[in-house]
Design a protein around this motif. Structure first.
Motif, PDB file in Angstrom:
ATOM      1  N   UNK A   1      16.294  14.420   8.158  1.00 18.79           N
ATOM      2  CA  UNK A   1      15.001  15.099   8.004  1.00 18.79           C
ATOM      3  C   UNK A   1      14.075  14.452   6.986  1.00 18.79           C
ATOM      4  N   UNK A   2      14.625  13.591   6.107  1.00 19.95           N
ATOM      5  CA  UNK A   2      13.800  12.948   5.077  1.00 19.95           C
ATOM      6  C   UNK A   2      14.066  11.459   5.047  1.00 19.95           C
ATOM      7  N   UNK A   3      13.113  10.739   4.537  1.00 19.14           N
ATOM      8  CA  UNK A   3      13.333   9.338   4.213  1.00 19.14           C
ATOM      9  C   UNK A   3      14.026   9.236   2.865  1.00 19.14           C
ATOM     10  N   UNK A   4      14.776   8.149   2.661  1.00 16.98           N
ATOM     11  CA  UNK A   4      15.330   7.908   1.336  1.00 16.98           C
ATOM     12  C   UNK A   4      14.180   7.700   0.353  1.00 16.98           C
ATOM     13  N   UNK A   5      14.358   8.177  -0.874  1.00 18.51           N
ATOM     14  CA  UNK A   5      13.293   7.970  -1.861  1.00 18.51           C
ATOM     15  C   UNK A   5      13.354   6.544  -2.402  1.00 18.51           C
ATOM     16  N   UNK A   6      12.220   5.926  -2.661  1.00 14.42           N
ATOM     17  CA  UNK A   6      12.209   4.562  -3.210  1.00 14.42           C
ATOM     18  C   UNK A   6      12.524   4.571  -4.710  1.00 14.42           C
ATOM     19  N   UNK A   7      13.583   3.877  -5.081  1.00 19.06           N
ATOM     20  CA  UNK A   7      13.969   3.772  -6.496  1.00 19.06           C
ATOM     21  C   UNK A   7      13.240   2.580  -7.100  1.00 19.06           C
ATOM     22  N   UNK A   8      12.301   2.858  -7.999  1.00 19.79           N
ATOM     23  CA  UNK A   8      11.393   1.820  -8.490  1.00 19.79           C
ATOM     24  C   UNK A   8      11.686   1.453  -9.938  1.00 19.79           C
TER      25      UNK A   8
ATOM     26  N   UNK B   1      -5.027  -1.870 -17.492  1.00 25.21           N
ATOM     27  CA  UNK B   1      -4.614  -0.658 -18.198  1.00 25.21           C
ATOM     28  C   UNK B   1      -4.880  -0.808 -19.695  1.00 25.21           C
ATOM     29  N   UNK B   2      -4.860   0.302 -20.390  1.00 25.46           N
ATOM     30  CA  UNK B   2      -5.158   0.291 -21.823  1.00 25.46           C
ATOM     31  C   UNK B   2      -4.006  -0.337 -22.606  1.00 25.46           C
ATOM     32  N   UNK B   3      -4.365  -1.139 -23.582  1.00 31.47           N
ATOM     33  CA  UNK B   3      -3.368  -1.742 -24.461  1.00 31.47           C
ATOM     34  C   UNK B   3      -2.717  -0.670 -25.341  1.00 31.47           C
ATOM     35  N   UNK B   4      -1.489  -0.990 -25.814  1.00 31.86           N
ATOM     36  CA  UNK B   4      -0.749  -0.137 -26.751  1.00 31.86           C
ATOM     37  C   UNK B   4      -0.594   1.287 -26.217  1.00 31.86           C
ATOM     38  N   UNK B   5      -0.298   1.393 -24.938  1.00 37.06           N
ATOM     39  CA  UNK B   5      -0.019   2.676 -24.309  1.00 37.06           C
ATOM     40  C   UNK B   5       1.292   2.565 -23.536  1.00 37.06           C
ATOM     41  N   UNK B   6       1.875   3.732 -23.236  1.00 38.66           N
ATOM     42  CA  UNK B   6       3.079   3.782 -22.410  1.00 38.66           C
ATOM     43  C   UNK B   6       2.750   4.504 -21.115  1.00 38.66           C
ATOM     44  N   UNK B   7       3.355   4.037 -20.025  1.00 42.82           N
ATOM     45  CA  UNK B   7       3.060   4.580 -18.702  1.00 42.82           C
ATOM     46  C   UNK B   7       4.355   4.890 -17.958  1.00 42.82           C
ATOM     47  N   UNK B   8       4.241   5.816 -17.025  1.00 42.71           N
ATOM     48  CA  UNK B   8       5.330   6.194 -16.122  1.00 42.71           C
ATOM     49  C   UNK B   8       4.761   6.337 -14.720  1.00 42.71           C
ATOM     50  N   UNK B   9       5.579   6.068 -13.695  1.00 46.31           N
ATOM     51  CA  UNK B   9       5.129   6.151 -12.311  1.00 46.31           C
ATOM     52  C   UNK B   9       6.022   7.122 -11.531  1.00 46.31           C
ATOM     53  N   UNK B  10       5.383   7.944 -10.692  1.00 41.19           N
ATOM     54  CA  UNK B  10       6.095   8.757  -9.706  1.00 41.19           C
ATOM     55  C   UNK B  10       5.777   8.169  -8.336  1.00 41.19           C
ATOM     56  N   UNK B  11       6.823   7.902  -7.551  1.00 44.74           N
ATOM     57  CA  UNK B  11       6.634   7.229  -6.271  1.00 44.74           C
ATOM     58  C   UNK B  11       7.382   7.964  -5.168  1.00 44.74           C
ATOM     59  N   UNK B  12       6.775   8.032  -3.999  1.00 44.43           N
ATOM     60  CA  UNK B  12       7.411   8.592  -2.813  1.00 44.43           C
ATOM     61  C   UNK B  12       6.932   7.795  -1.606  1.00 44.43           C
ATOM     62  N   UNK B  13       7.595   7.971  -0.464  1.00 43.37           N
ATOM     63  CA  UNK B  13       7.182   7.270   0.739  1.00 43.37           C
ATOM     64  C   UNK B  13       7.109   8.246   1.902  1.00 43.37           C
ATOM     65  N   UNK B  14       6.454   7.823   2.989  1.00 41.41           N
ATOM     66  CA  UNK B  14       6.317   8.689   4.155  1.00 41.41           C
ATOM     67  C   UNK B  14       6.117   7.849   5.401  1.00 41.41           C
ATOM     68  N   UNK B  15       6.269   8.516   6.522  1.00 40.62           N
ATOM     69  CA  UNK B  15       5.966   7.931   7.829  1.00 40.62           C
ATOM     70  C   UNK B  15       5.118   8.946   8.577  1.00 40.62           C
ATOM     71  N   UNK B  16       4.972   8.772   9.883  1.00 41.40           N
ATOM     72  CA  UNK B  16       4.145   9.703  10.650  1.00 41.40           C
ATOM     73  C   UNK B  16       4.736  11.104  10.678  1.00 41.40           C
ATOM     74  N   UNK B  17       6.075  11.187  10.530  1.00 41.30           N
ATOM     75  CA  UNK B  17       6.719  12.500  10.671  1.00 41.30           C
ATOM     76  C   UNK B  17       7.620  12.892   9.509  1.00 41.30           C
TER      77      UNK B  17
END
Length: 578
Positions: free
Chosen positions: A35-42, A101-117
């Motif tokens: 029912x779901x795609x595997x989540x992308x581990x980034x 991106x701004x210097x001297x900052x820390x960032x985090x990313x949330x990622x997901x994937x999808x298809x037509x269904x």
């Protein structure tokens, strides 16, 4: 049962089994897809002021959604990062790059994937830091002003942007003149007491962006001083009101020590050296630098401070006062400081406080915002009757300490209950704590500290670890702390020290056999553990980084421990370097 019947039963059994097998296979085929795609581990990699996000492409996915978040602080309760949404993007495959991106900052990313269904669950990365190799070295704040200092080289600083999170306060810009730039600092006034500020430096007065960025630093203004409230009406002496000549020798005067009163405050002038000799404390006393944008006042000890016989002292405090040994102020013909050129593991042989059989008790000993440099030991009790109940180093730099250790009971059963190192930078030391014995249960707390070139490197024996605890049942807590390599010694023998140089044979952290050691969110660089015979002396639970001190910090060999490596966590180590 005749043969025909047995044969018939066997044929029927095989037919039923085959029917079940075919049915089961047919059922598998009709279960449908997941029912779901595997989540992308980034994972995140920083390149200049960009963040590159990479992952293994997921079968069936036609689109990837990425949301970038900026770290805005650390939750004081949980210690976890606090985030705000920054921007988002989508793409059809790995990798994706967030640019400018701004210097001297820390960032985090949330990622997901999808298809037509279908779609996947969200994967959250660890934090990644975008670090600017800044020439800004320090900020020093009083109640209404801050001094921003920098080194030579790099981009010319022409303007400072002053910001605060206080609602309704707009950023303002403070120009830096040529003479101020050449002097290496600018003083910024008209600030509000007890307020956190962030100062951004730029190389262009008209344009402030990532191309003209020249570094940032934070600082908090202090509360306005009220000495009557702190020490009692008139129970303090302000040496800033004396001439520099008078003030410099004031703490060598035996009459001064006779006239001290209980809970007396001694206010020193910033940027001035005060010789101290003949001191033996028998009552509560506080030494502090008065509000100033100059450097801390500096006490230069001619001999160790004693404690009066049989006394109980509620508190001894040094607040924003540097304390150097008389040797440590020397600079050789090549311009090197004592700690830089010294090779003796005793670092001059002096202690700050040295007590031997006094039968005394100090309930609270505090060093706050101090630089302590060039001693064989800092706090030393030599007998069972020498008691220091609570000893705290808060926001201190401790540099060049020898073989007696920063704190030591000298293998005697004096009463020590807590020893705390909080938000400290500790470098070029032979031993941190020597508590092979103590009268009662002792707790050592290490929180948000940065260690480098500590302890001494040696392959001879395990008598000079970072924590010399032996069979004493000490409780040792280490939290959010960074550990770099040992301090090198000639021929790895642990005798002739080589400061600001990493040991080649690893580190010895503790010889403890009965201690309870708790480690949380603390890291070591990729140094090894020294083997003495077939035994090593690690502290278990430290998370190992894949790189050395030169990748983790901006310039450790110069005493610059600004974090430039990607730890993956925020709020680690001494705050001045984060």
């Amino acid at each position: 049962m005749n043969m025909k019947i047995r044969k018939y039963i066997a044929i029927m059994f095989l037919a039923l089994t085959a029917s079940y097998t075919f049915t089961a296979c047919n059922d598998d085929e009709t279960l449908g897809e997941a029912p779901r795609l595997f989540r992308p581990v980034a994972s995140l990699e920083t390149q200049s002021n960009t963040v590159v996000v990479t992952w293994d492409n997921i079968k069936g996915a036609t689109n990837y959604d990425l949301k970038l978040y900026r770290v805005t602080g650390t939750d004081k309760t949980t210690g976890e990062s606090i985030y705000e949404f920054y921007t988002e993007a989508s793409c059809e495959s790995s990798p994706y790059t967030f640019k400018d991106l701004n210097w001297d900052e820390k960032y985090m990313v949330k990622i997901s994937c999808n298809s037509a269904s279908k779609e996947s669950e969200v994967y959250t990365t660890t934090d990644a830091s975008i670090n600017y190799i800044s020439k800004i070295t320090s900020s020093k704040s009083i109640d209404n002003a801050t001094r921003i200092s920098w080194d030579e080289g790099g981009a010319i600083i022409k303007v400072i942007k002053v910001t605060t999170d206080v609602e309704g306060v707009e950023p303002r810009f403070v120009p830096v003149s040529e003479s101020e730039y050449e002097s290496g600092y600018v003083d910024i006034y008209d600030l509000t007491p007890e307020t956190q500020y962030t100062f951004y430096a730029y190389s262009d007065e008209e344009i402030q962006n990532n191309d003209t960025y020249a570094g940032k630093i934070s600082g908090k203004t202090s509360i306005a001083a009220n000495y009557d409230e702190m020490f009692g009406a008139g129970n303090w002496i302000d040496l800033r009101n004396h001439s520099d000549e008078e003030a410099e020798s004031y703490l060598t005067n035996s009459q001064f020590w006779k006239e001290t009163t209980e809970n007396m405050g001694v206010i020193l002038k910033g940027g001035l050296d005060y010789k101290m000799s003949g001191a033996s404390f028998d009552k509560s006393i506080t030494f502090m630098t008065g509000p100033t944008l100059e450097s801390n006042a500096r006490i230069v000890l001619q001999n160790a401070i004693g404690i009066g016989k049989g006394v109980t002292i509620d508190k001894i405090q040094f607040i924003n006062v540097d304390i150097y040994s008389k040797s440590a102020i020397d600079i050789d013909e090549n311009g090197k400081t004592f700690v830089e050129y010294n090779t003796a593991k005793g670092f001059g042989g002096l202690q700050i406080i040295n007590v031997n059989g006094s039968g005394s008790t100090v309930n609270k000993l505090l060093f706050q915002g101090c630089r302590l440099e060039g001693y064989r030991g800092i706090v030393r009790g030599q007998a069972d009757s020498d008691n220091f109940i609570n000893v705290t180093f808060d926001g201190c730099t401790i540099n060049g300490i020898g073989d007696q250790g920063v704190v030591t009971s000298t293998n005697k059963k004096g009463d020590w209950k807590t020893v705390t190192f909080n938000n400290c930078t500790i470098t070029n030391i032979v031993i941190l704590c020597d508590f092979r014995s103590s009268a009662s249960e002792l707790t050592i707390d290490i929180t948000n500290c940065t260690f480098c070139y500590a302890p001494i490197e040696t392959t001879v024996n395990a008598n000079a670890p970072l924590f010399r605890l032996s069979k004493n049942a000490v409780k040792l807590n280490i939290n959010k702390t960074l550990f770099g390599p040992s301090m090198a010694s000639d021929k790895n023998a642990g005798e002739v020290v080589m400061t600001y140089t990493a040991g080649a044979k690893g580190s010895i952290f503790t010889d403890a056999s009965a201690a309870q050691i708790n480690v949380a969110l603390s890291f070591k660089t990729n140094f090894t553990w020294t083997a003495i015979g077939d035994k090593t002396y690690p502290i278990d639970g430290l998370l190992e980084l894949s790189f050395d001190e030169n990748t983790l910090w901006q310039g450790p060999e110069k005493g610059d421990y600004k974090i430039i490596g990607n730890i993956g966590e925020s709020g680690i180590g001494a705050s001045k370097w984060q």
